[in-house]
Motif scaffolding. Structure first.
Motif, short mmCIF file in Angstrom:
data_model
loop_
_atom_site.label_atom_id
_atom_site.label_comp_id
_atom_site.label_asym_id
_atom_site.label_seq_id
_atom_site.Cartn_x
_atom_site.Cartn_y
_atom_site.Cartn_z
N THR A 52 0.85 -1.19 0.00
CA THR A 52 0.00 0.00 0.00
C THR A 52 0.89 1.24 0.00
OG1 THR A 52 -0.18 0.05 2.43
CG2 THR A 52 -1.89 -1.16 1.21
N ALA A 53 0.37 2.30 -0.62
CA ALA A 53 1.13 3.55 -0.71
C ALA A 53 0.16 4.71 -0.77
CB ALA A 53 2.04 3.53 -1.95
N GLY A 54 0.69 5.90 -0.56
CA GLY A 54 -0.10 7.11 -0.72
C GLY A 54 -0.24 7.46 -2.18
N GLN A 55 -0.58 8.72 -2.45
CA GLN A 55 -0.74 9.15 -3.84
C GLN A 55 0.59 9.03 -4.59
OE1 GLN A 55 -3.73 10.11 -5.27
NE2 GLN A 55 -2.53 9.90 -7.13
N LEU A 56 0.58 8.37 -5.74
CA LEU A 56 1.78 8.18 -6.55
C LEU A 56 1.58 8.79 -7.93
CD1 LEU A 56 2.60 4.43 -5.73
CD2 LEU A 56 3.66 6.45 -4.72
N LYS A 57 2.57 9.53 -8.38
CA LYS A 57 2.51 10.09 -9.73
C LYS A 57 2.70 9.00 -10.77
CE LYS A 57 4.41 14.59 -8.31
NZ LYS A 57 5.52 15.56 -8.51
N ALA A 58 2.34 9.30 -12.01
CA ALA A 58 2.52 8.33 -13.09
C ALA A 58 3.99 7.99 -13.30
CB ALA A 58 1.92 8.87 -14.38
N SER A 59 4.87 8.92 -12.92
CA SER A 59 6.31 8.70 -13.08
C SER A 59 6.92 7.92 -11.92
CB SER A 59 7.02 10.04 -13.23
OG SER A 59 6.78 10.87 -12.08
N SER A 60 6.11 7.57 -10.92
CA SER A 60 6.62 6.87 -9.74
C SER A 60 7.30 5.55 -10.13
CB SER A 60 5.48 6.60 -8.76
OG SER A 60 5.83 5.64 -7.81
N LYS A 61 8.48 5.32 -9.58
CA LYS A 61 9.19 4.07 -9.84
C LYS A 61 8.43 2.87 -9.27
CE LYS A 61 13.74 6.31 -9.77
NZ LYS A 61 15.06 6.40 -9.07
N LEU A 62 7.78 3.08 -8.13
CA LEU A 62 7.02 1.99 -7.52
C LEU A 62 5.84 1.58 -8.40
CD1 LEU A 62 6.71 0.16 -5.06
CD2 LEU A 62 5.38 1.97 -3.95
N ARG A 63 5.11 2.58 -8.89
CA ARG A 63 4.01 2.28 -9.81
C ARG A 63 4.50 1.55 -11.05
NH1 ARG A 63 -0.18 7.03 -11.20
NH2 ARG A 63 -0.57 5.54 -12.86
N LYS A 64 5.59 2.03 -11.62
CA LYS A 64 6.11 1.41 -12.85
C LYS A 64 6.55 -0.03 -12.61
CE LYS A 64 7.64 5.62 -15.21
NZ LYS A 64 8.80 6.38 -15.75
N ALA A 65 7.05 -0.31 -11.40
CA ALA A 65 7.49 -1.67 -11.09
C ALA A 65 6.32 -2.66 -11.15
CB ALA A 65 8.15 -1.71 -9.72
N PHE A 66 5.16 -2.24 -10.66
CA PHE A 66 3.99 -3.12 -10.68
C PHE A 66 3.28 -3.08 -12.03
CE2 PHE A 66 4.66 -3.14 -6.16
CZ PHE A 66 4.11 -4.33 -5.73
N GLU A 67 3.13 -1.89 -12.59
CA GLU A 67 2.43 -1.77 -13.87
C GLU A 67 3.19 -2.46 -15.00
OE1 GLU A 67 0.17 2.51 -12.95
OE2 GLU A 67 1.83 2.41 -14.39
N GLY A 68 4.50 -2.53 -14.88
CA GLY A 68 5.30 -3.17 -15.92
C GLY A 68 5.53 -4.65 -15.70
N HIS A 69 5.06 -5.19 -14.60
CA HIS A 69 5.25 -6.61 -14.28
C HIS A 69 4.11 -7.42 -14.87
CE1 HIS A 69 5.98 -10.27 -11.97
NE2 HIS A 69 7.16 -9.78 -11.64
N ARG A 70 4.43 -8.54 -15.51
CA ARG A 70 3.40 -9.33 -16.19
C ARG A 70 2.49 -10.11 -15.23
NH1 ARG A 70 5.00 -14.59 -16.22
NH2 ARG A 70 7.19 -15.02 -15.72
#
Length: 342
Positions: free
Chosen positions: A115-133
């Motif tokens: 869980t996390a607070g508000q994350l920007k689209a450029s967030s590395k954490l978001r990209k790690a999950f969004e880019g994982h298959r």
């Protein structure tokens, strides 16, 4: 992968045990926490804490020991069943440790719930999950809960028999209250109806809905609108003790009389006008507002609004020296006397 809000609701109810992990992020910590609780309950079932199938890790701990998460993911449990590692309040600083755990994850490992607070689209954490298959990322926004979400909360509380009018009131409450307060209200309603097989009524909901200063404010405004001038003083003292100031009271009175005017001035009459109010009103409050609007009439309500506007201007005047609450009390007494006039 990124889950849309519509698909996310279904996934929260039935998460895939074979996936690597899930990131839930959003500005409202309570909304995020409720979704996290829902998905963990659906994923792990009952008794996960007692059977040590759920491991909790503060994200701050991963800075000092990045391997902590991977160790927890790979650990073998003593009890059979699904396992999960919950990482709380993650930021981009925790991304290296989380990314390593996602990359080394294998079937049979504990699922990673973050869980996390508000994350920007450029967030590395978001990209790690969004880019994982085999992992998902879900953003939780401050949108009003859908009908399906409300029905799920009611079903969890064991409230199955909810007619349309009661459901409308609950939908309005879900919009007005925070998710946590709404969940507590439904839980209270469930206890209130325990052993009672009858349908949930609007009166039941009103009995369980949160009470606040608004209740005392409504008391004052109803007393004024119904011409009971002798009761105004004590009620205003009560409001003052609760911290209500003169401007807030004047604004509340203006809002109430504008509502009455909207009903009374409708071309189809007050009964038709009250049906057009947004948000709608129900139950005893609806009957009371309708009766007040019919008793006052549009012409007297215009006069009342003029009195309140003049009072509001006086309160905000730089040259005003009279006690503010005394000005409002005098205006309300004047309106109560106007209510009794013909």
């Amino acid at each position: 992968m990124k889950l849309s809000p519509r698909d996310a609701e279904g996934y929260f109810a039935k998460p895939d045990p074979d996936k690597t992990g899930l990131l839930i992020y959003g500005a409202d910590a309570m909304r995020v926490a409720l979704k996290r609780q829902q998905v963990l309950a659906a994923l792990l079932g009952p008794g996960a804490e007692e059977e040590m199938r759920l491991t909790r890790l503060p994200a701050s701990d991963l800075r000092a020991d990045p391997a902590l998460l991977l160790d927890a993911v790979k650990a073998v449990g003593f009890f059979p069943g699904a396992r999960a590692v919950f990482v709380e309040d993650a930021t981009d600083a925790a991304t290296p440790a989380i990314t390593a755990a996602l990359e080394d994850w294998a079937p049979g490992d504990a699922q990673i719930i973050v869980t996390a607070g508000q994350l920007k689209a450029s967030s590395k954490l978001r990209k790690a999950f969004e880019g994982h298959r085999a992992a998902y990322a879900v953003g939780i926004y401050d949108d009003p809960p859908s009908r399906a979400e409300i029905e799920r909360v009611l079903a969890q509380a064991g409230l199955a028999s909810v007619p349309c009018d009661a459901m409308s009131v609950l939908s309005d409450l879900a919009t007005e209250l925070s998710p946590g307060d709404f969940a507590q209200t439904v839980e209270k309603l469930s206890l209130y109806k325990r052993g009672d097989a009858s349908d949930v009524t609007v009166e039941d909901i009103e009995a369980c809905a949160p009470q606040s200063n608004e209740a005392a404010l409504d008391d004052v405004l109803n007393v004024v609108a119904e011409g009971r001038s002798g009761e105004i003083g004590p009620l205003i003292r009560r409001l003052q003790a609760q911290g209500t100031n003169a401007v807030s009271l004047c604004i509340g009175a203006t809002r109430h009389f504008r509502t009455l005017y909207a009903c009374a001035s409708d071309p189809g009459g007050a009964a038709q006008g009250i049906g057009k109010l947004r948000p709608p009103v129900y139950g005893k409050r609806r009957d009371r507002i309708l009766r007040q609007a019919q008793n006052w009439g549009a012409h007297k309500l215009q006069t009342a609004l003029t009195v309140l506007t003049d009072t509001d201007l006086s309160l905000r005047s730089a040259g005003q020296t009279a006690p503010a609450m005394a000005l409002v009390e005098r205006a309300l007494i004047r309106l109560a006397m106007l209510a009794r006039s013909r």
